[in-house]
Design an enzyme around this catalytic site. Sequence first.
Site, PDB file in Angstrom:
ATOM      1  N   ARG A  95       0.840  -1.213   0.000  1.00 34.54           N
ATOM      2  CA  ARG A  95       0.000   0.000   0.000  1.00 34.54           C
ATOM      3  C   ARG A  95       0.873   1.260   0.000  1.00 34.54           C
ATOM      4  N   GLY A 135       9.859  13.802  -1.420  1.00 34.66           N
ATOM      5  CA  GLY A 135      10.792  14.171  -0.346  1.00 34.66           C
ATOM      6  C   GLY A 135      10.349  15.425   0.383  1.00 34.66           C
ATOM      7  N   THR A 137      10.096  15.174   4.320  1.00 29.76           N
ATOM      8  CA  THR A 137      10.724  15.036   5.636  1.00 29.76           C
ATOM      9  C   THR A 137      12.241  15.215   5.558  1.00 29.76           C
ATOM     10  N   GLY A 142      10.487  16.487  10.733  1.00 27.44           N
ATOM     11  CA  GLY A 142       9.501  15.505  10.281  1.00 27.44           C
ATOM     12  C   GLY A 142       8.094  16.036  10.518  1.00 27.44           C
ATOM     13  N   CYS A 243      -1.037  17.218  -0.754  1.00 22.69           N
ATOM     14  CA  CYS A 243      -0.713  15.867  -1.266  1.00 22.69           C
ATOM     15  C   CYS A 243      -0.876  14.846  -0.133  1.00 22.69           C
ATOM     16  N   LEU A 244      -0.454  15.241   1.068  1.00 28.80           N
ATOM     17  CA  LEU A 244      -0.550  14.314   2.201  1.00 28.80           C
ATOM     18  C   LEU A 244      -1.995  13.914   2.462  1.00 28.80           C
ATOM     19  N   ARG A 248      -3.046  10.168   3.114  1.00 30.70           N
ATOM     20  CA  ARG A 248      -3.649   9.848   4.420  1.00 30.70           C
ATOM     21  C   ARG A 248      -5.016   9.210   4.233  1.00 30.70           C
ATOM     22  N   GLU A 368       2.998  10.037   7.476  1.00 24.00           N
ATOM     23  CA  GLU A 368       1.795  10.763   7.054  1.00 24.00           C
ATOM     24  C   GLU A 368       1.149  11.491   8.231  1.00 24.00           C
ATOM     25  N   PHE A 388       0.401  23.352  18.025  1.00 19.16           N
ATOM     26  CA  PHE A 388       1.567  22.647  17.469  1.00 19.16           C
ATOM     27  C   PHE A 388       2.872  23.195  18.028  1.00 19.16           C
TER      28      PHE A 388
HETATM   29  P1  TGC Z   1      -0.006  25.636   8.985  1.00 23.11           P
HETATM   30  O1  TGC Z   1       0.309  27.087   9.205  1.00 23.11           O
HETATM   31  O2  TGC Z   1      -1.055  25.000   9.793  1.00 23.11           O
HETATM   32  O3  TGC Z   1      -0.342  25.404   7.456  1.00 23.11           O
HETATM   33  C1  TGC Z   1       0.468  25.934   6.426  1.00 23.11           C
HETATM   34  C2  TGC Z   1      -0.444  26.051   5.207  1.00 23.11           C
HETATM   35  O4  TGC Z   1      -0.883  24.729   4.823  1.00 23.11           O
HETATM   36  C3  TGC Z   1      -2.303  24.629   4.942  1.00 23.11           C
HETATM   37  N1  TGC Z   1      -2.571  23.288   5.478  1.00 23.11           N
HETATM   38  C4  TGC Z   1      -3.054  22.306   4.731  1.00 23.11           C
HETATM   39  N2  TGC Z   1      -3.418  22.286   3.448  1.00 23.11           N
HETATM   40  C5  TGC Z   1      -3.862  21.128   2.965  1.00 23.11           C
HETATM   41  N3  TGC Z   1      -3.921  20.005   3.725  1.00 23.11           N
HETATM   42  C6  TGC Z   1      -3.566  19.986   5.007  1.00 23.11           C
HETATM   43  N4  TGC Z   1      -3.630  18.855   5.722  1.00 23.11           N
HETATM   44  C7  TGC Z   1      -3.104  21.180   5.574  1.00 23.11           C
HETATM   45  N5  TGC Z   1      -2.646  21.533   6.812  1.00 23.11           N
HETATM   46  C8  TGC Z   1      -2.341  22.834   6.724  1.00 23.11           C
HETATM   47  C9  TGC Z   1      -2.720  25.758   5.864  1.00 23.11           C
HETATM   48  O5  TGC Z   1      -4.040  26.152   5.637  1.00 23.11           O
HETATM   49  C10 TGC Z   1      -1.718  26.831   5.498  1.00 23.11           C
HETATM   50  O6  TGC Z   1      -2.129  27.394   4.277  1.00 23.11           O
HETATM   51  P2  TGC Z   1      -1.883  28.952   3.985  1.00 23.11           P
HETATM   52  O7  TGC Z   1      -2.496  29.180   2.667  1.00 23.11           O
HETATM   53  O8  TGC Z   1      -2.542  29.666   5.115  1.00 23.11           O
HETATM   54  O9  TGC Z   1      -0.388  29.126   3.986  1.00 23.11           O
HETATM   55  O10 TGC Z   1       1.377  24.884   9.086  1.00 23.11           O
HETATM   56  P3  TGC Z   1       2.219  24.402  10.338  1.00 23.11           P
HETATM   57  O11 TGC Z   1       3.659  24.654  10.017  1.00 23.11           O
HETATM   58  O12 TGC Z   1       1.674  24.985  11.608  1.00 23.11           O
HETATM   59  O13 TGC Z   1       2.026  22.822  10.329  1.00 23.11           O
HETATM   60  C11 TGC Z   1       0.835  22.192  10.559  1.00 23.11           C
HETATM   61  C12 TGC Z   1       1.026  20.651  10.703  1.00 23.11           C
HETATM   62  C13 TGC Z   1       1.789  20.301  11.944  1.00 23.11           C
HETATM   63  C14 TGC Z   1      -0.390  20.070  10.778  1.00 23.11           C
HETATM   64  C15 TGC Z   1       1.753  20.111   9.461  1.00 23.11           C
HETATM   65  O14 TGC Z   1       3.047  20.556   9.437  1.00 23.11           O
HETATM   66  C16 TGC Z   1       1.750  18.587   9.405  1.00 23.11           C
HETATM   67  O15 TGC Z   1       0.817  17.984   8.881  1.00 23.11           O
HETATM   68  N6  TGC Z   1       2.843  17.895   9.889  1.00 23.11           N
HETATM   69  C17 TGC Z   1       2.992  16.474   9.698  1.00 23.11           C
HETATM   70  C18 TGC Z   1       3.978  16.239   8.561  1.00 23.11           C
HETATM   71  C19 TGC Z   1       3.697  14.969   7.800  1.00 23.11           C
HETATM   72  O16 TGC Z   1       2.590  14.423   7.844  1.00 23.11           O
HETATM   73  N7  TGC Z   1       4.661  14.496   7.035  1.00 23.11           N
HETATM   74  C20 TGC Z   1       4.452  13.398   6.170  1.00 23.11           C
HETATM   75  C21 TGC Z   1       5.573  13.302   5.168  1.00 23.11           C
HETATM   76  S1  TGC Z   1       5.216  12.256   3.770  1.00 23.11           S
HETATM   77  C22 TGC Z   1       5.137  10.719   4.397  1.00 23.11           C
HETATM   78  O17 TGC Z   1       5.176  10.465   5.536  1.00 23.11           O
HETATM   79  C23 TGC Z   1       4.965   9.668   3.388  1.00 23.11           C
HETATM   80  S2  TGC Z   1       4.817   8.088   4.046  1.00 23.11           S
HETATM   81  C24 TGC Z   1       4.078   7.429   2.710  1.00 23.11           C
HETATM   82  C25 TGC Z   1       3.993   5.969   2.664  1.00 23.11           C
HETATM   83  O18 TGC Z   1       5.032   5.256   2.592  1.00 23.11           O
HETATM   84  O19 TGC Z   1       2.839   5.497   2.603  1.00 23.11           O
HETATM   85  P1  FAD Z   2       9.425  13.754  15.008  1.00 26.98           P
HETATM   86  O1  FAD Z   2       8.732  14.841  14.295  1.00 26.98           O
HETATM   87  O2  FAD Z   2      10.777  14.011  15.564  1.00 26.98           O
HETATM   88  O3  FAD Z   2       8.480  13.245  16.187  1.00 26.98           O
HETATM   89  C1  FAD Z   2       8.948  12.438  17.272  1.00 26.98           C
HETATM   90  C2  FAD Z   2       7.830  12.383  18.316  1.00 26.98           C
HETATM   91  O4  FAD Z   2       7.555  13.716  18.778  1.00 26.98           O
HETATM   92  C3  FAD Z   2       6.517  11.847  17.730  1.00 26.98           C
HETATM   93  O5  FAD Z   2       5.835  11.083  18.685  1.00 26.98           O
HETATM   94  C4  FAD Z   2       5.735  13.122  17.456  1.00 26.98           C
HETATM   95  O6  FAD Z   2       4.334  12.948  17.438  1.00 26.98           O
HETATM   96  C5  FAD Z   2       6.170  13.972  18.658  1.00 26.98           C
HETATM   97  N1  FAD Z   2       5.961  15.406  18.400  1.00 26.98           N
HETATM   98  C6  FAD Z   2       6.509  16.159  17.426  1.00 26.98           C
HETATM   99  N2  FAD Z   2       6.050  17.419  17.507  1.00 26.98           N
HETATM  100  C7  FAD Z   2       5.189  17.441  18.560  1.00 26.98           C
HETATM  101  C8  FAD Z   2       4.348  18.449  19.142  1.00 26.98           C
HETATM  102  N3  FAD Z   2       4.306  19.683  18.621  1.00 26.98           N
HETATM  103  N4  FAD Z   2       3.597  18.113  20.216  1.00 26.98           N
HETATM  104  C9  FAD Z   2       3.622  16.862  20.719  1.00 26.98           C
HETATM  105  N5  FAD Z   2       4.378  15.866  20.203  1.00 26.98           N
HETATM  106  C10 FAD Z   2       5.129  16.151  19.138  1.00 26.98           C
HETATM  107  N6  FAD Z   2       8.515  11.296   4.655  1.00 26.98           N
HETATM  108  C11 FAD Z   2       8.477  11.799   3.400  1.00 26.98           C
HETATM  109  O7  FAD Z   2       8.587  13.006   3.196  1.00 26.98           O
HETATM  110  N7  FAD Z   2       8.310  10.959   2.333  1.00 26.98           N
HETATM  111  C12 FAD Z   2       8.187   9.630   2.469  1.00 26.98           C
HETATM  112  O8  FAD Z   2       8.030   8.914   1.475  1.00 26.98           O
HETATM  113  C13 FAD Z   2       8.229   9.071   3.783  1.00 26.98           C
HETATM  114  N8  FAD Z   2       8.159   7.730   3.964  1.00 26.98           N
HETATM  115  C14 FAD Z   2       8.344   7.213   5.221  1.00 26.98           C
HETATM  116  C15 FAD Z   2       8.440   5.826   5.383  1.00 26.98           C
HETATM  117  C16 FAD Z   2       8.701   5.289   6.641  1.00 26.98           C
HETATM  118  C17 FAD Z   2       8.841   3.814   6.794  1.00 26.98           C
HETATM  119  C18 FAD Z   2       8.803   6.145   7.760  1.00 26.98           C
HETATM  120  C19 FAD Z   2       9.052   5.583   9.129  1.00 26.98           C
HETATM  121  C20 FAD Z   2       8.705   7.500   7.603  1.00 26.98           C
HETATM  122  C21 FAD Z   2       8.487   8.054   6.331  1.00 26.98           C
HETATM  123  N9  FAD Z   2       8.462   9.440   6.135  1.00 26.98           N
HETATM  124  C22 FAD Z   2       8.405   9.969   4.870  1.00 26.98           C
HETATM  125  C23 FAD Z   2       8.715  10.343   7.251  1.00 26.98           C
HETATM  126  C24 FAD Z   2       7.531  10.522   8.195  1.00 26.98           C
HETATM  127  O9  FAD Z   2       6.558  11.326   7.625  1.00 26.98           O
HETATM  128  C25 FAD Z   2       8.077  11.116   9.491  1.00 26.98           C
HETATM  129  O10 FAD Z   2       8.809  10.094  10.148  1.00 26.98           O
HETATM  130  C26 FAD Z   2       6.982  11.643  10.392  1.00 26.98           C
HETATM  131  O11 FAD Z   2       6.348  12.772   9.822  1.00 26.98           O
HETATM  132  C27 FAD Z   2       7.497  12.001  11.790  1.00 26.98           C
HETATM  133  O12 FAD Z   2       8.646  12.795  11.727  1.00 26.98           O
HETATM  134  P2  FAD Z   2       9.952  12.370  12.577  1.00 26.98           P
HETATM  135  O13 FAD Z   2      10.267  10.969  12.295  1.00 26.98           O
HETATM  136  O14 FAD Z   2      10.969  13.407  12.326  1.00 26.98           O
HETATM  137  O15 FAD Z   2       9.482  12.444  14.092  1.00 26.98           O
END
Ligand code: TGC
Ligand code: FAD
Length: 389
Positions: A95, A135, A137, A142, A243-244, A248, A368, A388
Site C-alpha cells: 500500500r 521528499g 521530511t 519531520g 498531497c498528504l 492519508r 503521514e 503545534f
Molecule cells: P499551517 O500554518 O497549519 O499550514 C500551512 C499552510 O498549509 C495549509 N494546510 C493544509 N493544506 C492542505 N492540507 C492539510 N492537511 C493542511 N494543513 C495545513 C494551511 O491552511 C496553510 O495554508 P496557507 O495558505 O494559510 O499558507 O502549518 P504548520 O507549520 O503549523 O504545520 C501544521 C502541521 C503540523 C499540521 C503540518 O506541518 C503537518 O501535517 N505535519 C505532519 C507532517 C507529515 O505528515 N509528514 C508526512 C511526510 S510524507 C510521508 O510520511 C509519506 S509516508 C508514505 C507511505 O510510505 O505510505
Molecule cells: P518527530 O517529528 O521528531 O516526532 C517524534 C515524536 O515527537 C513523535 O511522537 C511526534 O508525534 C512527537 N511530536 C513532534 N512534535 C510534537 C508536538 N508539537 N507536540 C507533541 N508531540 C510532538 N517522509 C516523506 O517526506 N516521504 C516519504 O516517502 C516518507 N516515507 C516514510 C516511510 C517510513 C517507513 C517512515 C518511518 C517514515 C516516512 N516518512 C516519509 C517520514 C515521516 O513522515 C516522518 O517520520 C513523520 O512525519 C514524523 O517525523 P519524525 O520521524 O521526524 O518524528
Amino acid sequence: MTSTPAPLELFDTARLLEDDEREIAATVRKFVDTQLKPHVADWFESATLPRELGRKFGELGLLGMHLQGYGCAGTNAVSYGLACMELEAGDSGFRSFVSVQGSLSMFSIHRFGSDEQKDEWLPRLAAGEAIGCFGLTEPDFGSNPAGMRTRARRDGDDWVLSGTKMWITNGNLADVATVWAQTDDGIRGFLVPTDTPGFTANPIHRKLSLRASVTSELVLDEVRLPATAQLPHATGLGAPLSCLNEARFGIVFGALGAARDCLETTLDYTRTREVFDKPLAGFQLTQEKLANMTVELGKGMLLAIHLGRIKDADGVSPEQVSLGKLNNVREALAIARECRTLLGGSGITLEYSPLRHANNLESVLTYEGTSEMHMLAIGKALTGLPAFR
Ligand code: TGC
Ligand code: FAD
C-alpha cells in the site's frame, strides 16, 4: 463446524458499496492473495520489494487510480480506498508503494505541474514504467516540515538544490523525486530526475518495520535543474500538505486491511488450536477479544466509507482525514497486537501475519503525520487554538 461470517460480513459493510467498487476490491484481493501473499514473508525477511511490482500494479490500474487522464483509471475515492485496503491486507509495504506513487508523486505533478511535466511523467508513472518518490521530511524536520533546511537558489535561469531528505519511501527505486525546498519566496516543489548529478539516494537498513518497502535518505548536493523543473502551481507549505491528504485518505482504508487480515488469520488459528482440551476459540476470554476487535474493525470501516462518500461528494476536509487516520491506524495496531497474543508463540514468526502487520503499523502510525499531529489537528479544529508550537 457450521460456516461463520467473516468479521466485516457481520457488519454487512459490503451493502454500502456499489457493484463496481465491490468488483475492484475483489480483483485486488485476488491479485494480493495469489501474486503477493505467497512471497511476502520472504520479502519482509530479506528486506526487499521487487521493482517489477511497479509494472504489475500499473497493469492493474492501481497507480494514480483516482486521478483523471494520462492513463490513470479515474476511479472514485471509495474505490481507491478499497484498493489500498486490499493491498495492505497483504502488507503495508504494498500500500505504501501505491500511496507514494499515486497520491504523493503523481498527485503532486497532476495538481501542481505544468502540461509538459504532466505529459512527460504521468503516463509512465501510471504504467509503473517509472517510479516516483516524495521528499518532504528531513532529518531534523519531520512533524514540522515548515522548518525544512533544503534550499533551492536561483542561478541565472537554473535552480540549484542542496539539502537532505530522510525516510523517503521508494527513494532508491525512483526515477523522479518530488522535492520540497525553501526559496526566497517560500516553500516550492521541484521534479528531480534521480540521475541528475549531485543527487544520491542511500537505502536505510536494519528496519524492524516496513521491511518489504524501500526507505531512503536523499542527498542533494548542488543539484542543478532547469527552470522547467519547478512545479509552477505549488506555492507554500499548503501544497505538499494537500498531497498528504490524499495519501492519508488511502491509509484510512489501508490500515483496516492489515487489521482484517490479522483478525481473519487469528480466527482460523483459534478454531483449530486446542488448549486445555478444547479449541482456543471456545473460551470466553478469547471471544471477548474477538468481539472487541470485530467491533473496532467494523466501526473503522463505517468511518472509512463515510469519509470516502464525503470525499466523492464535496471533498473531505483535512481534519476529517485526521479523524480517520488517527482512529483507524490506532485501532488497527491494537488489533494486530491483540491477535498476536492469541497466536501465542506461533505469533512471533513470519508464518503468521499479525506481528508483521503490527511492526508495519508502527510506521503507519508515524508517517503521514504522527498520531499526535492528528490529535493536534483535531484539537485545533475543535478549539480554534493551534497547539503545534
Ligand atoms: P499551517 O500554518 O497549519 O499550514 C500551512 C499552510 O498549509 C495549509 N494546510 C493544509 N493544506 C492542505 N492540507 C492539510 N492537511 C493542511 N494543513 C495545513 C494551511 O491552511 C496553510 O495554508 P496557507 O495558505 O494559510 O499558507 O502549518 P504548520 O507549520 O503549523 O504545520 C501544521 C502541521 C503540523 C499540521 C503540518 O506541518 C503537518 O501535517 N505535519 C505532519 C507532517 C507529515 O505528515 N509528514 C508526512 C511526510 S510524507 C510521508 O510520511 C509519506 S509516508 C508514505 C507511505 O510510505 O505510505
Ligand atoms: P518527530 O517529528 O521528531 O516526532 C517524534 C515524536 O515527537 C513523535 O511522537 C511526534 O508525534 C512527537 N511530536 C513532534 N512534535 C510534537 C508536538 N508539537 N507536540 C507533541 N508531540 C510532538 N517522509 C516523506 O517526506 N516521504 C516519504 O516517502 C516518507 N516515507 C516514510 C516511510 C517510513 C517507513 C517512515 C518511518 C517514515 C516516512 N516518512 C516519509 C517520514 C515521516 O513522515 C516522518 O517520520 C513523520 O512525519 C514524523 O517525523 P519524525 O520521524 O521526524 O518524528
